[in-house]
Design a protein around this motif. Sequence first.
Motif, PDB file in Angstrom:
ATOM      1  N   VAL A 115       0.863  -1.184   0.000  1.00  0.00           N
ATOM      2  CA  VAL A 115       0.000   0.000   0.000  1.00  0.00           C
ATOM      3  C   VAL A 115       0.894   1.227   0.000  1.00  0.00           C
ATOM      4  O   VAL A 115       1.791   1.348   0.845  1.00  0.00           O
ATOM      5  N   VAL A 116       0.671   2.128  -0.985  1.00  0.00           N
ATOM      6  CA  VAL A 116       1.500   3.325  -1.095  1.00  0.00           C
ATOM      7  C   VAL A 116       0.635   4.568  -0.949  1.00  0.00           C
ATOM      8  O   VAL A 116      -0.541   4.583  -1.305  1.00  0.00           O
ATOM      9  N   SER A 117       1.246   5.585  -0.403  1.00  0.00           N
ATOM     10  CA  SER A 117       0.602   6.886  -0.252  1.00  0.00           C
ATOM     11  C   SER A 117       1.673   7.945  -0.359  1.00  0.00           C
ATOM     12  O   SER A 117       2.725   7.831   0.279  1.00  0.00           O
ATOM     13  N   ALA A 118       1.427   8.958  -1.196  1.00  0.00           N
ATOM     14  CA  ALA A 118       2.371  10.060  -1.386  1.00  0.00           C
ATOM     15  C   ALA A 118       3.770   9.556  -1.702  1.00  0.00           C
ATOM     16  O   ALA A 118       4.767  10.103  -1.227  1.00  0.00           O
ATOM     17  N   GLY A 119       3.840   8.490  -2.507  1.00  0.00           N
ATOM     18  CA  GLY A 119       5.126   7.981  -2.963  1.00  0.00           C
ATOM     19  C   GLY A 119       5.879   7.136  -1.974  1.00  0.00           C
ATOM     20  O   GLY A 119       7.040   6.771  -2.222  1.00  0.00           O
TER      21      GLY A 119
ATOM     22  N   VAL B 256      -8.253  -0.585   5.517  1.00  0.00           N
ATOM     23  CA  VAL B 256      -6.841  -0.583   5.903  1.00  0.00           C
ATOM     24  C   VAL B 256      -6.205   0.747   5.529  1.00  0.00           C
ATOM     25  O   VAL B 256      -5.520   1.379   6.342  1.00  0.00           O
ATOM     26  N   PHE B 257      -6.442   1.173   4.292  1.00  0.00           N
ATOM     27  CA  PHE B 257      -5.810   2.401   3.820  1.00  0.00           C
ATOM     28  C   PHE B 257      -6.262   3.606   4.630  1.00  0.00           C
ATOM     29  O   PHE B 257      -5.452   4.443   5.040  1.00  0.00           O
ATOM     30  N   VAL B 258      -7.565   3.692   4.876  1.00  0.00           N
ATOM     31  CA  VAL B 258      -8.074   4.832   5.644  1.00  0.00           C
ATOM     32  C   VAL B 258      -7.552   4.797   7.076  1.00  0.00           C
ATOM     33  O   VAL B 258      -7.206   5.820   7.654  1.00  0.00           O
ATOM     34  N   ALA B 259      -7.480   3.593   7.652  1.00  0.00           N
ATOM     35  CA  ALA B 259      -6.963   3.466   9.002  1.00  0.00           C
ATOM     36  C   ALA B 259      -5.508   3.932   9.087  1.00  0.00           C
ATOM     37  O   ALA B 259      -5.082   4.522  10.088  1.00  0.00           O
ATOM     38  N   LEU B 260      -4.747   3.712   8.011  1.00  0.00           N
ATOM     39  CA  LEU B 260      -3.330   4.082   8.015  1.00  0.00           C
ATOM     40  C   LEU B 260      -3.093   5.541   7.679  1.00  0.00           C
ATOM     41  O   LEU B 260      -2.157   6.155   8.176  1.00  0.00           O
ATOM     42  N   THR B 261      -3.930   6.112   6.819  1.00  0.00           N
ATOM     43  CA  THR B 261      -3.634   7.460   6.302  1.00  0.00           C
ATOM     44  C   THR B 261      -4.709   8.485   6.568  1.00  0.00           C
ATOM     45  O   THR B 261      -4.453   9.684   6.450  1.00  0.00           O
ATOM     46  N   GLY B 262      -5.932   8.026   6.859  1.00  0.00           N
ATOM     47  CA  GLY B 262      -7.029   8.965   6.999  1.00  0.00           C
ATOM     48  C   GLY B 262      -7.597   9.442   5.679  1.00  0.00           C
ATOM     49  O   GLY B 262      -8.462  10.316   5.649  1.00  0.00           O
ATOM     50  N   GLU B 263      -7.094   8.883   4.557  1.00  0.00           N
ATOM     51  CA  GLU B 263      -7.545   9.289   3.229  1.00  0.00           C
ATOM     52  C   GLU B 263      -8.437   8.225   2.617  1.00  0.00           C
ATOM     53  O   GLU B 263      -8.344   7.049   2.930  1.00  0.00           O
ATOM     54  N   LEU B 264      -9.291   8.662   1.678  1.00  0.00           N
ATOM     55  CA  LEU B 264     -10.125   7.757   0.912  1.00  0.00           C
ATOM     56  C   LEU B 264      -9.515   7.537  -0.465  1.00  0.00           C
ATOM     57  O   LEU B 264      -8.843   8.410  -1.010  1.00  0.00           O
ATOM     58  N   PHE B 265      -9.753   6.347  -1.030  1.00  0.00           N
ATOM     59  CA  PHE B 265      -9.395   6.108  -2.424  1.00  0.00           C
ATOM     60  C   PHE B 265     -10.336   6.904  -3.312  1.00  0.00           C
ATOM     61  O   PHE B 265     -11.532   7.003  -3.044  1.00  0.00           O
ATOM     62  N   VAL B 266      -9.763   7.473  -4.400  1.00  0.00           N
ATOM     63  CA  VAL B 266     -10.579   8.165  -5.400  1.00  0.00           C
ATOM     64  C   VAL B 266     -10.119   7.738  -6.780  1.00  0.00           C
ATOM     65  O   VAL B 266      -9.036   7.217  -6.939  1.00  0.00           O
TER      66      VAL B 266
END
Length: 303
Positions: free
Chosen positions: A208-212, A293-303
């Motif tokens: 899982v990646v976020s902001a690179g 999982v992603f929201v729990a880790l980053t607070g962001e939603l997939f779009v």
Amino acid sequence: MSIPVVRFRDVVKTYGSTNAVDGLDLDVPRGKFFGLLGPNGAGKSTTMRLITGQSRATSGTVEVLGHSMPKDSRRVRSLLGVVPQESNLDAELTVRQNLEVFARFSAMSARHYAEAVDRALAAVRLADRGDSRVETLSGGMRRRLLLARGILTAPRLLLLDEPTVGLDPQIRQDLWDVMETLRASGTTVLMSTHYIEEAERLADEVVVVSAGRQIARGTPRELLRAHAGEQAAEYRGDAPRRAAVEEHAARAGLTSRRTGLSVSVLRAETMPDGLREVLGPPDVLRPTTLEDVFVALTGELFV
């Protein structure tokens, strides 16, 4: 231990003042269907371009199939199969002609062209459309043809860059069935996607990646267990009701996330009796997903 098919170490790729990839470490094991999961803008496509040598890392090291990139990019490209986001097929040629042209530009011996084309078309269920012009194909068929081209040379590594983006659910399901067959063949596949269900269904392992940056890694089952639990309890209501659910969940040490007009409390299977009494029965009790999982880790939603 075998050498990873893809190996990134502290890779940064900068465009202007933006780090599209920001200190990424990545190992893709041989013989796995590997998912690179994240929202649009997370750095997935940039990562793919670094692997193919279309882009050069600002800093850090990139190795593909044991070769240093971009120095050995010509050699690496001869060993890769790539299914791009955008179709670059020749619409005026037939399905078979598109593959034959591609074969001629590969290192494949001419005597193997016909056999390889037949095999690739059969794998993606287009054997009966070989003489059809590409311009007559549906969007889903064109995607299957791109996949056929990607596997035509029996590559050591197949890159799928958002392979079903923009397709309707039924066509996406059809492509998943094709990719399931590919997955079972043992080909090493690296797939970038922002479709949660796609990663959950196809990938043996997910980063899982976020902001690179890599923020989590494991099998889908491992990621759910580590970050979201087994079940999510959804509570619907107005803004004060949703805020109250979030507050009570936080006091009980549980993570919650907004989902439209509801709040989902993760790890619902561990919810204390006292919290259950305060919140009452959930409107929906559902299995957790990689989006949780992603929201729990980053607070962001997939779009």
